[in-house]
Motif scaffolding. Sequence first.
Motif, mmCIF file in Angstrom:
data_model
loop_
_atom_site.group_PDB
_atom_site.id
_atom_site.type_symbol
_atom_site.label_atom_id
_atom_site.label_comp_id
_atom_site.label_asym_id
_atom_site.label_seq_id
_atom_site.Cartn_x
_atom_site.Cartn_y
_atom_site.Cartn_z
ATOM 1 N N SER A 89 -25.835 11.852 -32.760
ATOM 2 C CA SER A 89 -26.800 11.184 -31.906
ATOM 3 C C SER A 89 -26.138 10.590 -30.679
ATOM 4 C CB SER A 89 -27.494 10.133 -32.740
ATOM 5 O OG SER A 89 -27.691 8.982 -32.094
ATOM 6 N N PHE A 90 -24.952 10.001 -30.824
ATOM 7 C CA PHE A 90 -24.224 9.458 -29.684
ATOM 8 C C PHE A 90 -23.777 10.571 -28.749
ATOM 9 C CE2 PHE A 90 -22.681 5.352 -31.927
ATOM 10 C CZ PHE A 90 -23.918 4.799 -31.706
ATOM 11 N N GLY A 91 -23.429 11.714 -29.341
ATOM 12 C CA GLY A 91 -22.947 12.821 -28.516
ATOM 13 C C GLY A 91 -24.005 13.296 -27.548
ATOM 14 N N SER A 92 -25.248 13.356 -27.985
ATOM 15 C CA SER A 92 -26.314 13.792 -27.085
ATOM 16 C C SER A 92 -26.520 12.788 -25.967
ATOM 17 C CB SER A 92 -27.607 13.992 -27.876
ATOM 18 O OG SER A 92 -28.026 12.762 -28.419
ATOM 19 N N PHE A 93 -26.405 11.480 -26.242
ATOM 20 C CA PHE A 93 -26.527 10.444 -25.221
ATOM 21 C C PHE A 93 -25.386 10.563 -24.228
ATOM 22 C CE2 PHE A 93 -26.544 5.577 -24.495
ATOM 23 C CZ PHE A 93 -27.152 5.775 -23.274
ATOM 24 N N GLY A 94 -24.184 10.842 -24.750
ATOM 25 C CA GLY A 94 -23.028 10.982 -23.872
ATOM 26 C C GLY A 94 -23.182 12.129 -22.911
ATOM 27 N N SER A 95 -23.784 13.244 -23.334
ATOM 28 C CA SER A 95 -23.984 14.378 -22.435
ATOM 29 C C SER A 95 -24.899 14.003 -21.298
ATOM 30 C CB SER A 95 -24.591 15.546 -23.229
ATOM 31 O OG SER A 95 -23.719 15.951 -24.255
ATOM 32 N N SER A 96 -25.938 13.239 -21.595
ATOM 33 C CA SER A 96 -26.857 12.799 -20.547
ATOM 34 C C SER A 96 -26.147 11.903 -19.558
ATOM 35 C CB SER A 96 -28.034 12.053 -21.189
ATOM 36 O OG SER A 96 -28.859 11.507 -20.211
ATOM 37 N N ALA A 97 -25.304 10.995 -20.053
ATOM 38 C CA ALA A 97 -24.587 10.083 -19.164
ATOM 39 C C ALA A 97 -23.614 10.829 -18.302
ATOM 40 C CB ALA A 97 -23.870 9.031 -20.002
ATOM 41 N N SER A 118 -19.278 7.258 -17.314
ATOM 42 C CA SER A 118 -18.042 7.958 -17.606
ATOM 43 C C SER A 118 -17.235 7.181 -18.638
ATOM 44 C CB SER A 118 -17.228 8.142 -16.324
ATOM 45 O OG SER A 118 -15.991 8.745 -16.610
ATOM 46 N N ASP A 119 -17.193 5.854 -18.487
ATOM 47 C CA ASP A 119 -16.499 5.012 -19.460
ATOM 48 C C ASP A 119 -17.180 5.093 -20.818
ATOM 49 O OD1 ASP A 119 -14.721 4.242 -17.557
ATOM 50 O OD2 ASP A 119 -15.720 2.335 -17.097
ATOM 51 N N PHE A 120 -18.495 5.187 -20.824
ATOM 52 C CA PHE A 120 -19.239 5.270 -22.078
ATOM 53 C C PHE A 120 -18.917 6.571 -22.806
ATOM 54 C CE2 PHE A 120 -23.059 5.991 -24.682
ATOM 55 C CZ PHE A 120 -23.118 4.785 -25.354
ATOM 56 N N VAL A 121 -18.824 7.677 -22.061
ATOM 57 C CA VAL A 121 -18.476 8.970 -22.656
ATOM 58 C C VAL A 121 -17.072 8.908 -23.239
ATOM 59 C CG1 VAL A 121 -18.003 11.390 -22.157
ATOM 60 C CG2 VAL A 121 -20.029 10.303 -21.199
ATOM 61 N N PHE A 159 -15.566 6.286 -24.377
ATOM 62 C CA PHE A 159 -15.648 5.483 -25.598
ATOM 63 C C PHE A 159 -16.161 6.329 -26.762
ATOM 64 C CE2 PHE A 159 -18.346 2.983 -28.465
ATOM 65 C CZ PHE A 159 -17.408 2.119 -29.001
ATOM 66 N N LEU A 160 -17.155 7.150 -26.525
ATOM 67 C CA LEU A 160 -17.707 7.984 -27.590
ATOM 68 C C LEU A 160 -16.682 9.005 -28.066
ATOM 69 C CD1 LEU A 160 -21.350 8.628 -26.293
ATOM 70 C CD2 LEU A 160 -20.566 6.995 -28.004
ATOM 71 N N GLN A 161 -15.902 9.539 -27.129
ATOM 72 C CA GLN A 161 -14.871 10.500 -27.515
ATOM 73 C C GLN A 161 -13.815 9.836 -28.396
ATOM 74 O OE1 GLN A 161 -13.582 11.856 -23.678
ATOM 75 N NE2 GLN A 161 -15.132 13.472 -23.554
ATOM 76 N N MET A 162 -13.434 8.604 -28.025
ATOM 77 C CA MET A 162 -12.462 7.863 -28.831
ATOM 78 C C MET A 162 -13.033 7.550 -30.211
ATOM 79 S SD MET A 162 -11.043 5.229 -25.922
ATOM 80 C CE MET A 162 -10.078 4.319 -27.139
ATOM 81 N N MET A 199 -13.178 8.682 -36.059
ATOM 82 C CA MET A 199 -13.887 9.058 -37.277
ATOM 83 C C MET A 199 -13.290 10.304 -37.911
ATOM 84 S SD MET A 199 -17.841 8.382 -36.066
ATOM 85 C CE MET A 199 -18.503 8.870 -37.648
ATOM 86 N N GLN A 200 -12.875 11.252 -37.066
ATOM 87 C CA GLN A 200 -12.318 12.501 -37.577
ATOM 88 C C GLN A 200 -10.955 12.303 -38.237
ATOM 89 O OE1 GLN A 200 -12.373 14.910 -34.047
ATOM 90 N NE2 GLN A 200 -14.472 15.653 -34.403
ATOM 91 N N ASN A 201 -10.215 11.301 -37.782
ATOM 92 C CA ASN A 201 -8.850 11.111 -38.257
ATOM 93 C C ASN A 201 -8.692 9.922 -39.205
ATOM 94 O OD1 ASN A 201 -7.022 13.098 -36.575
ATOM 95 N ND2 ASN A 201 -8.537 12.269 -35.146
#
Length: 218
Positions: A6-14, A23-26, A28-31, A36-38
């Motif tokens: 759900s955050f990923g879709s918001f990040g694409s819009s931003a 850009s900072d929000f995207v 943050f989502l990547q981090m 979560m993956q690691n």
Amino acid sequence: MEIASSFGSFGSSASATGTPEQSDFVTFLQMLTTQMQNQDPLNPQSASDFAVQLATFAGVEQQTYTNQLLASMLGQTGLADLGGWVGMEARIYGGAHFDGTPIALTPDPALGAEAVTLIVRDEEGRIVDSRTLDPQAQSYSWDGRDSEGALLPPGTYSFEIDSTLDGETLDTQPVAAYVPILEARYENGMTLLVLPGGLYVDSSQVTGLRRPEAEPAN
């Protein structure tokens, strides 16, 4: 994983808009996704910890937006102050629009000049009028006629005066004109004044104000 999706879709819009805050929000989502993956599957980070991180970032983002809004409001306050200028006449350099109504000029001859010549140029920079002025005159109403006495067409004209002494040029300077202020407009961080003929001028370039009824004498 549902939260990350759900955050990923918001990040694409931003990301599409490309503003620094988004850009900072995207980032943050990547981090957050990487975290979560690691994470240790035997000791995963709790959902409440993720919520705290997101809330902290959202708070910083909201403060940034608030600061921008305040800066915009300060600019608009300056615009409100200039609202009282609308309907008055501003003294500016750089030319004025002629529509058949005489233009009030404020010549400032060089000190000691014995002869002063007003030079009028059209939008192409061509001299369309040249006439002698009183060296002591501090105001002059240009009637919009050329050197032959013919009425010039509507358009933007610029003015300058040539001051001479004993046939030698002392100085050549632009002449300011008083023009009506039709509107005050805030654009790109600047407060612009709208003048007749579709002309714009930064409010900081105004060197004088007066009421329309105060007309100069020839």
